[in-house]
Design an enzyme around this catalytic site. Structure first.
Site, mmCIF file in Angstrom:
data_model
loop_
_atom_site.group_PDB
_atom_site.id
_atom_site.type_symbol
_atom_site.label_atom_id
_atom_site.label_comp_id
_atom_site.label_asym_id
_atom_site.label_seq_id
_atom_site.Cartn_x
_atom_site.Cartn_y
_atom_site.Cartn_z
ATOM 1 N N ASP A 278 22.389 -6.976 -0.856
ATOM 2 C CA ASP A 278 20.974 -7.290 -0.618
ATOM 3 C C ASP A 278 20.820 -8.297 0.509
ATOM 4 O O ASP A 278 19.795 -8.296 1.201
ATOM 5 C CB ASP A 278 20.310 -7.810 -1.894
ATOM 6 C CG ASP A 278 18.822 -7.500 -1.915
ATOM 7 O OD1 ASP A 278 18.454 -6.360 -1.591
ATOM 8 O OD2 ASP A 278 18.019 -8.394 -2.240
ATOM 9 N N GLU B 69 8.408 -4.601 -1.933
ATOM 10 C CA GLU B 69 8.182 -5.909 -2.544
ATOM 11 C C GLU B 69 7.816 -5.789 -4.027
ATOM 12 O O GLU B 69 8.285 -6.563 -4.863
ATOM 13 C CB GLU B 69 7.066 -6.653 -1.793
ATOM 14 C CG GLU B 69 7.356 -6.922 -0.314
ATOM 15 C CD GLU B 69 8.340 -8.056 -0.088
ATOM 16 O OE1 GLU B 69 9.380 -8.093 -0.781
ATOM 17 O OE2 GLU B 69 8.056 -8.888 0.788
ATOM 18 N N GLU C 260 15.542 2.633 -3.914
ATOM 19 C CA GLU C 260 15.707 1.490 -4.815
ATOM 20 C C GLU C 260 16.645 1.847 -5.971
ATOM 21 O O GLU C 260 17.535 1.075 -6.327
ATOM 22 C CB GLU C 260 14.351 1.038 -5.358
ATOM 23 C CG GLU C 260 13.453 0.349 -4.348
ATOM 24 C CD GLU C 260 13.898 -1.065 -4.022
ATOM 25 O OE1 GLU C 260 14.837 -1.585 -4.662
ATOM 26 O OE2 GLU C 260 13.305 -1.658 -3.100
#
Length: 237
Positions: free
Chosen positions: A63, A156, A226
């Site tokens: 990440d 987000e 994701e």
């Protein structure tokens, strides 16, 4: 007559969807995939305290690379907002998010050092390369602001909902991971995501059918990436 009636019903349905908010419509329509991204087994393992710390370290390292790739995407979105937005407030909201990225990168470095992870030696895994490729494609001048802001919100929002779940009442998140979860799961970040959602909804309300299709496809692509990113962190590649 039947065809005209059908077309009118379709137009009415589209108008109702836009009135409700396309984001809300898509969240209902694609709830299973959205839950897969925000309630992934990795997140649930953090929440119930059973996470393998090696998985967390993998996520942390990967990440860090993703956030570095996220910076130029955010910068390109800021330019699109400046050129295409019908509301000056959009620039301030996006700029506020960008301002926190320097601190976020510094946090990743400190956290990696704490866990004995050398960020300078991290090699991006396949899922990470693919996700960063999506970000790069969205930076193209040909990609409409409406499509890009939808993706920005979705990226987000997934983290906000995921990590907020880990600090809710009843969670058994390990103490050493609570700071990580609070970083994205806090109320202020939640409010920021709500601001992004309002911008995306406003843009989608005025979008053409073609733009709506592109935005929905991009939204789904974010969710799929994701899930693959979480999978990668667990070693499921």
């Amino acid at each position: 007559m039947k065809q005209k009636s059908s077309e009118k019903m379709e137009e009415k349905a589209k108008a109702e969807e836009k009135k409700m908010g396309m984001i809300e419509v898509w969240l209902r329509k694609h709830r299973s995939l959205y839950n897969g991204a925000t309630r992934h087994p990795l997140i649930l393992s953090i929440r119930d305290g059973t996470i393998n710390i090696d998985c967390f370290k993998t996520w942390l390292a990967q990440d860090y690379l993703f956030v570095r790739a996220f910076v130029p995407f955010a910068a390109s979105l800021l330019i699109k907002a400046w050129k295409e937005s019908d509301e000056s407030g959009d620039v301030e909201v996006i700029l506020g998010g960008m301002a926190s990225l320097e601190d976020e990168i510094s946090w990743f470095k400190r956290e990696a050092n704490k866990w004995g992870v050398s960020v300078s030696d991290v090699v991006p895994q396949r899922a990470n390369v693919k996700y960063c490729g999506l970000l790069e494609s969205l930076m193209s001048p040909e990609v409409e602001y409406t499509v890009a802001i939808t993706a920005f919100w979705a990226i987000e929002a997934v983290y906000q909902e995921s990590f907020a779940h880990c600090i809710e009442e009843g969670s058994k998140t390990p103490p050493e991971l609570k700071e990580t979860c609070a970083r994205w799961g806090n109320e202020a970040f939640g409010n920021y995501c709500q601001s992004l959602q309002k911008i995306a909804n406003r843009r989608l309300q005025k979008a053409s059918d073609e733009e709506l299709k592109k935005a929905e496809v991009t939204f789904l692509s974010v969710l799929e990436n994701e899930v693959e990113f979480w999978n990668m962190s667990r070693g499921n590649v």
